[in-house]
Design a protein around this motif. Structure first.
Motif, mmCIF file in Angstrom:
data_model
loop_
_atom_site.group_PDB
_atom_site.id
_atom_site.type_symbol
_atom_site.label_atom_id
_atom_site.label_comp_id
_atom_site.label_asym_id
_atom_site.label_seq_id
_atom_site.Cartn_x
_atom_site.Cartn_y
_atom_site.Cartn_z
ATOM 1 N N ALA A 51 -66.215 1.816 -6.068
ATOM 2 C CA ALA A 51 -65.689 0.994 -4.976
ATOM 3 C C ALA A 51 -65.332 -0.411 -5.444
ATOM 4 O O ALA A 51 -64.288 -0.953 -5.072
ATOM 5 C CB ALA A 51 -66.700 0.933 -3.836
ATOM 6 N N PRO A 64 -54.473 -3.335 0.883
ATOM 7 C CA PRO A 64 -55.840 -3.188 1.390
ATOM 8 C C PRO A 64 -56.633 -2.205 0.524
ATOM 9 O O PRO A 64 -56.084 -1.201 0.075
ATOM 10 C CB PRO A 64 -55.642 -2.622 2.800
ATOM 11 C CG PRO A 64 -54.238 -2.957 3.165
ATOM 12 C CD PRO A 64 -53.470 -2.957 1.883
ATOM 13 N N VAL A 66 -58.695 0.041 1.199
ATOM 14 C CA VAL A 66 -58.777 1.422 1.679
ATOM 15 C C VAL A 66 -57.516 2.185 1.312
ATOM 16 O O VAL A 66 -57.549 3.396 1.063
ATOM 17 C CB VAL A 66 -59.075 1.471 3.200
ATOM 18 C CG1 VAL A 66 -57.892 1.068 4.028
ATOM 19 C CG2 VAL A 66 -59.575 2.841 3.614
ATOM 20 N N GLU A 70 -57.487 5.628 -0.819
ATOM 21 C CA GLU A 70 -56.768 6.857 -0.457
ATOM 22 C C GLU A 70 -56.094 7.463 -1.679
ATOM 23 O O GLU A 70 -56.181 8.664 -1.921
ATOM 24 C CB GLU A 70 -55.683 6.544 0.593
ATOM 25 C CG GLU A 70 -56.199 6.239 1.970
ATOM 26 C CD GLU A 70 -55.073 5.965 2.957
ATOM 27 O OE1 GLU A 70 -55.244 6.285 4.130
ATOM 28 O OE2 GLU A 70 -54.012 5.436 2.568
ATOM 29 N N GLN B 164 -54.550 -2.621 6.975
ATOM 30 C CA GLN B 164 -55.094 -1.267 7.015
ATOM 31 C C GLN B 164 -56.592 -1.282 6.711
ATOM 32 O O GLN B 164 -56.997 -1.521 5.582
ATOM 33 C CB GLN B 164 -54.362 -0.375 6.013
ATOM 34 C CG GLN B 164 -54.744 1.083 6.165
ATOM 35 C CD GLN B 164 -54.221 1.957 5.056
ATOM 36 O OE1 GLN B 164 -53.359 1.564 4.282
ATOM 37 N NE2 GLN B 164 -54.770 3.159 4.971
ATOM 38 N N GLU B 165 -57.393 -1.034 7.733
ATOM 39 C CA GLU B 165 -58.850 -1.029 7.539
ATOM 40 C C GLU B 165 -59.403 0.385 7.525
ATOM 41 O O GLU B 165 -60.545 0.617 7.178
ATOM 42 C CB GLU B 165 -59.531 -1.805 8.671
ATOM 43 C CG GLU B 165 -59.281 -3.282 8.594
ATOM 44 C CD GLU B 165 -60.085 -4.021 9.634
ATOM 45 O OE1 GLU B 165 -61.092 -4.617 9.273
ATOM 46 O OE2 GLU B 165 -59.710 -3.976 10.819
ATOM 47 N N ILE B 166 -58.604 1.330 8.010
ATOM 48 C CA ILE B 166 -59.033 2.725 8.042
ATOM 49 C C ILE B 166 -58.053 3.510 7.184
ATOM 50 O O ILE B 166 -56.856 3.231 7.190
ATOM 51 C CB ILE B 166 -59.022 3.270 9.496
ATOM 52 C CG1 ILE B 166 -59.883 2.397 10.400
ATOM 53 C CG2 ILE B 166 -59.506 4.704 9.551
ATOM 54 C CD1 ILE B 166 -59.860 2.823 11.852
ATOM 55 N N GLY B 167 -58.578 4.466 6.445
ATOM 56 C CA GLY B 167 -57.694 5.263 5.612
ATOM 57 C C GLY B 167 -58.091 6.723 5.641
ATOM 58 O O GLY B 167 -59.142 7.086 6.174
ATOM 59 N N LEU B 178 -61.856 7.279 7.044
ATOM 60 C CA LEU B 178 -62.976 6.365 6.810
ATOM 61 C C LEU B 178 -62.501 4.924 6.617
ATOM 62 O O LEU B 178 -61.356 4.694 6.232
ATOM 63 C CB LEU B 178 -63.807 6.814 5.603
ATOM 64 C CG LEU B 178 -63.123 7.373 4.356
ATOM 65 C CD1 LEU B 178 -62.386 6.296 3.605
ATOM 66 C CD2 LEU B 178 -64.155 7.986 3.438
ATOM 67 N N PRO B 179 -63.395 3.959 6.888
ATOM 68 C CA PRO B 179 -63.102 2.589 6.489
ATOM 69 C C PRO B 179 -63.447 2.474 5.012
ATOM 70 O O PRO B 179 -64.069 3.376 4.458
ATOM 71 C CB PRO B 179 -64.060 1.755 7.340
ATOM 72 C CG PRO B 179 -65.207 2.670 7.620
ATOM 73 C CD PRO B 179 -64.713 4.085 7.537
ATOM 74 N N PHE B 180 -63.030 1.391 4.342
ATOM 75 C CA PHE B 180 -63.353 1.273 2.923
ATOM 76 C C PHE B 180 -64.867 1.249 2.753
ATOM 77 O O PHE B 180 -65.599 0.712 3.589
ATOM 78 C CB PHE B 180 -62.732 0.012 2.328
ATOM 79 C CG PHE B 180 -62.838 -0.038 0.830
ATOM 80 C CD1 PHE B 180 -62.230 0.929 0.063
ATOM 81 C CD2 PHE B 180 -63.553 -1.035 0.205
ATOM 82 C CE1 PHE B 180 -62.329 0.894 -1.325
ATOM 83 C CE2 PHE B 180 -63.648 -1.080 -1.180
ATOM 84 C CZ PHE B 180 -63.045 -0.102 -1.943
ATOM 85 N N LEU B 181 -65.315 1.845 1.625
ATOM 86 C CA LEU B 181 -66.752 2.013 1.377
ATOM 87 C C LEU B 181 -67.524 0.731 1.653
ATOM 88 O O LEU B 181 -67.204 -0.322 1.103
ATOM 89 C CB LEU B 181 -66.971 2.418 -0.082
ATOM 90 C CG LEU B 181 -66.220 3.679 -0.507
ATOM 91 C CD1 LEU B 181 -66.404 3.932 -1.988
ATOM 92 C CD2 LEU B 181 -66.668 4.864 0.308
ATOM 93 N N LYS B 183 -67.553 -1.114 4.192
ATOM 94 C CA LYS B 183 -66.935 -2.086 5.089
ATOM 95 C C LYS B 183 -66.929 -1.537 6.513
ATOM 96 O O LYS B 183 -66.979 -0.329 6.721
ATOM 97 C CB LYS B 183 -65.485 -2.351 4.662
ATOM 98 C CG LYS B 183 -65.344 -2.968 3.284
ATOM 99 C CD LYS B 183 -65.323 -4.488 3.385
ATOM 100 C CE LYS B 183 -65.507 -5.148 2.032
ATOM 101 N NZ LYS B 183 -64.358 -5.033 1.160
#
Lengths: 166, 784
Positions: A51, A64, A66, A70, B164-167, B178-181, B183
């Motif tokens: 991460a 971002p 995330v 992806e 973008q907070e959700i992916g 999911l949101p970033f690990l 976060k």
């Protein structure tokens, strides 16, 4: 987090894309990050992406985290799990399988004392099954650390290759 | 124009639209999950497959543009078979746990499965399971096995939220939202993903397992928080507000609402709600009945009026009150002979009330603002002040608006900024003067203001260029500008830039009824709809030269005032403080003498006038709690008990009718000030940037538990530019002490390059910083 050389390489990747499509550079950037980690990491955990690295690379590229995550989780070759110094990916798709690809994978496993998907206790080798690498004429094929393709992997060739990597 | 046919119905439609849009115009429903009119096209759920003649296979209606002569069948055997097939696939991994799912009863998957699916499944194998995720205190993502991967939430955070907070991680059947690990989802409008989720994967954390959707009644209302005036559906059960959803209004909030609008309802059900009148007697609080409490109030007001004169009384009303309450408050005060009444509680510039010629407003409709080609936002922490307006501006930037910023900190606006000037609060006037000077040069115009101290920089010129070149431009002053001691100067400069460049100018009204307060006549200098009245003094003078008695309407002055230090001192020295309030806050219990429980917006009829001057009436959605009464009734009875005439209203509508009989609201809106001499010299003193945090803006959201757990509600810190930290010999990451006047406050010091040089950013309105003084006044800082 990454060396100046790696960052320079990422800058080169960024320069390859039009300004409004710069985010495409994330693929190259993650690859560069992974290569550096593999070359400098001492333990299986240090050789894969995590991460922190993904967040760093994403921020460097300017997308971002995330979105980078992806990409990193979509493609197999971005190692997200701890991986040995040498990651051996043996093709087991049909043409290779007909030429003994599955046997080659099992032979490597026996020699190293691990099953497919496992890493040796000394953290040196990881054995994985892979999908078609587009070199069916050279079957069976295997890939060392994503970048080096080895053809005609008979038992002898495997013995030789493993001895080389030791 | 193209001629097409949908289910035998002939249509003429514009080129470029999709089959889905065409079907909507024809009133034909095509089932869908991933399609949403406000989001980009994904075409990944495949539910909207329809048959198109001459196409070899079914096509997704949401992603297929219409062509001339196209014949579409949405319910032919082929289309139905395709839809049933997609539904079967969607349900393969769906847990079908509807009986324990929060979405049950309002679930698109449930509805469409009944309409388009089979009654039983052929799938006998194991279903996949996905572990829950932590998206923060507002959005629950506990049951991600329910997700059908429509990616609406992903597209929302990226396209509407701006970041973008959700992916969607992984691939194929391992895909997970999911949101970033590590976060959480921190967007200030994140709650909308709950509405967007077509299944029960993303649900509302505060509302979880509270009740069933079909047990709720839906009532229309209007948001009592920011000046946008978002339209709400308030859902109630057994006389309690259970949930708040957006009511679509394309001109104001589209189909979204901010998290503050959505989750603040928890404050309405807070344990701190005042349910009975209370009187302080011998330093102790006693619950009492209305008659006793009102007698006490009347005696108190008459007593102070007789002993010290009526000028010793001050009325302070919150701009979150309804128009009717505000109108009656000023009528009561003025009929009683008290002229000191104000609602612009955080405004520090008393010159504005004297110079204004009408109610300050946005200067245009919201839609007109969003359509402007160039916008200059002055002194606005946009995402905190008007979260949804910030998001809508972001959409406009995508369509070509040039957004310019003059502000005291370089906050992330998640959009492209054309040009920005980030300066200390003491240089804000100078910055705006630079823009005026540049505009005067560009347009070869002249101005009577003295701009010799303004040296036009490159950014100021870029802003002026942008405003001059655009065919429609607007200048909007945010809360920081409105609270600023030089608000009158900022507004006059905006007016002058507007005159020179042709741009509209105005303010983004801070509270739900800031404009309404001016309209209702809660202004020390102006009566209802601008009627002439004998002038009184405004809030800054009422607190600077303390009164003997204060009447507070809906206000927690320790958090609502520009200078909380001064405000609390003024309250404490007063002989009597009469508070009409919905909550018994700690500070209020300390300084008030009588508390009258009045209804919050959810329990009374009333209206709010939003920033564009639109009056939006609403009804109470639940009965008043305990012995709480709507404030307009309380004020009417007080009027009667004080023997004042003209207090015989039977309903809030009567009150509103009397107010509107004074004239037309649109005619009463006016941002033009009579001349104010602008002092544009920038000053180098260390000064505070005291913004009001998003979830401390009013009494209701201060008590909304879930909002208080968000990252945006974190305890205030002292933020300083790294250069200033080095210059002052401080150390980031360590506590530091800031002081204004006598009071010192010890907080963590953070280095933040976004903060303008020479400024100390310390949030206001928070209990931790209430001891401090003025929001944009000099401040001292030292190691702690």
């Amino acid at each position: 987090m990454l060396s100046a050389q790696s960052l320079a390489k990422i800058d080169r990747e960024l320069a390859k894309y039009p300004a409004d499509q710069f985010r495409s550079a994330i693929m190259g950037a993650l690859r560069i990050a992974l290569v550096e980690r593999r070359e400098t990491g001492n333990t299986p955990e240090e050789r894969c992406l995590n991460a922190d690295v993904i967040e760093f690379v994403a921020n460097y590229v300017g997308i971002p985290p995330v979105a980078a995550y992806e990409v990193a989780t979509f493609y197999n070759m971005y190692d997200m799990k701890p991986v040995g110094k040498y990651k051996l990916t043996v093709c087991t798709n049909l043409p290779c399988a007909l030429q003994g690809g599955v046997n080659a994978a099992h032979y490597i496993g026996e020699k190293l004392g691990i099953g497919i998907g496992e890493t040796t206790a000394d953290g040196k080798f990881t054995l994985l099954e892979g999908e078609c690498m587009g070199a069916c004429g050279d079957a069976p094929v295997l890939l060392v650390n994503n970048h080096k393709m080895c053809s005609f992997m008979t038992r002898e060739a495997i013995d030789k290759k493993l001895a080389e990597l030791e | 124009m193209l001629e097409i046919e949908i289910d035998g119905k002939k249509l003429t439609v514009n080129q470029g639209i999709t089959i889905m849009d065409a079907a909507h115009t024809a009133g034909t429903h095509i089932p869908h999950f991933c399609y949403h009119k406000k989001l980009s096209i994904a075409a990944n759920c495949r539910m909207c497959l329809v048959e198109v003649e001459k196409a070899p296979k079914p096509l997704p209606a949401c992603a297929t543009p219409v062509t001339d002569g196209m014949k579409v069948h949405t319910a032919s055997p082929l289309a139905k078979k395709a839809q049933a097939g997609v539904m079967e696939f969607l349900l393969i991994n769906h847990p079908l746990d509807c009986p324990i799912c929060d979405q049950g009863g309002e679930c698109q998957l449930q509805d469409l499965a009944v309409g388009y699916g089979n009654s039983s499944s052929r799938y006998q194998e194991e279903k996949r399971a996905v572990v829950g995720k932590d998206m923060g205190p507002l959005v629950s993502a506990e049951e991600m096995s329910r997700c059908i991967h429509c990616t609406r939430c992903v597209r929302f955070t990226e396209e509407i939220g701006g970041y973008q907070e959700i992916g969607m991680a992984n691939r194929s059947e391992f895909s997970e939202i999911l949101p970033f690990l590590g976060k959480t989802v921190n967007s200030e409008i994140s709650g909308n993903v709950i509405d967007l989720c077509p299944v029960g994967a993303l649900t509302s954390k505060p509302f979880r397992y509270a009740t069933r959707a079909w047990e709720l009644s839906r009532r229309k209302s209007v948001s009592p928080h920011d000046g946008l005036g978002s339209n709400l559906i308030v859902q109630v059960k057994q006389n309690q507000v259970m949930r708040v959803l957006p009511l679509e209004n394309e001109d104001i909030n589209e189909c979204w609402i901010a998290d503050r609008d959505r989750f603040s309802y928890e404050g309405l059900n807070s344990a701190e709600r005042l349910q009975k009148p209370m009187i302080k007697f011998d330093g102790k609080w006693h619950e009492t009945d209305w008659q006793t409490a009102l007698d006490y109030v009347v005696k108190g007001l008459n007593g102070v009026a007789n002993d010290h004169g009526k000028d010793a009384i001050g009325f302070l009303a919150s701009p979150h009150s309804t128009t009717e309450e505000l109108y009656l408050a000023q009528k009561l005060a003025r009929s009683f002979g008290v002229n000191n009444i104000d609602a612009a509680l955080r405004r520090s510039d008393k010159r504005v009330a004297a110079a204004q010629q009408g109610a300050l407003w946005l200067g245009s409709s919201i839609v007109e603002l969003l359509a402007a080609k160039s916008v200059l936002m002055v002194g606005s922490t946009q995402r905190q002040e008007q979260p949804l307006l910030a998001s809508r501006l972001r959409q406009s930037v995508k369509k070509g608006m040039a957004l310019n910023v003059i502000h005291t900190s370089d906050d992330e606006l998640l959009t492209r900024i054309n040009a920005k000037l980030i300066v200390s609060p003491l240089a804000l006037v100078n910055a705006l003067a630079q823009v005026l000077k540049a505009a005067v040069e560009i347009k070869s115009a002249s101005t009577t203001l003295d701009l010799s101290a303004a040296n036009v920089g490159a950014e100021a010129r870029a802003i002026a260029d942008s405003l001059c070149a655009a065919e429609s431009a607007a200048i909007v002053l945010g809360n920081v500008a409105q609270h600023h001691p030089a608000f009158a100067e900022l507004l006059s400069l905006a007016q002058e830039i507007g005159r020179v460049t042709g741009a509209r100018f105005g303010i983004a009204a801070e509270a739900a009824n800031s404009v309404g307060a001016d309209i209702a006549g809660v202004n020390p200098q102006r009566g209802p709809l601008g009627k002439t009245v004998s002038a009184g003094i405004g809030v800054s003078e009422m607190l600077a030269a303390p009164r003997k008695a204060y009447v507070l309407l809906n206000s927690e002055i320790e958090a609502d005032a520009y200078n909380s230090q001064q405000a609390v001192a003024a309250m404490k020295q007063a002989a009597t403080v009469i508070a009409l309030t919905a909550f018994k806050g700690e500070a209020l219990l300390d300084y008030a003498d009588v508390l009258l429980p009045i209804a919050p917006f959810s329990e009374t009829a009333g209206s709010f006038v939003n920033m564009e001057g639109k009056l939006q009436p609403f009804n109470g959605v639940v009965r008043p709690l305990g012995e709480t009464r709507p404030a307009w009734k309380v004020l009417r009875v007080l009027g009667n008990m004080l023997n004042l005439s003209g207090f015989d209203f039977n309903s809030a509508e009567d009150v509103r009718a009397e107010l509107l009989a004074h004239g037309d609201i649109a005619a009463a809106l006016n941002n033009q000030l009579t001349s104010v001499a602008a002092n544009v010299v920038a000053d180098g003193t260390l000064v505070r940037i005291g913004e009001v945090p998003m979830y401390q803006a009013d009494a209701i959201c201060r008590r909304a538990e879930s909002l208080q757990k968000t990252a945006a509600a974190a305890a205030p810190v002292i933020a300083l530019n790294p250069q200033d930290i080095a210059k002052l010999g401080l150390e980031a990451g360590q506590p530091a002490i800031v002081s204004q006047g006598e009071a010192e406050v010890r907080l963590q010091l953070v280095a933040d390059a976004a903060v303008a040089a020479g400024a100390v950013r310390v949030a206001a309105a928070h209990p931790a910083t209430q001891a401090l003084g003025g929001l944009f006044e000099p401040i001292q800082i030292k190691r702690g």
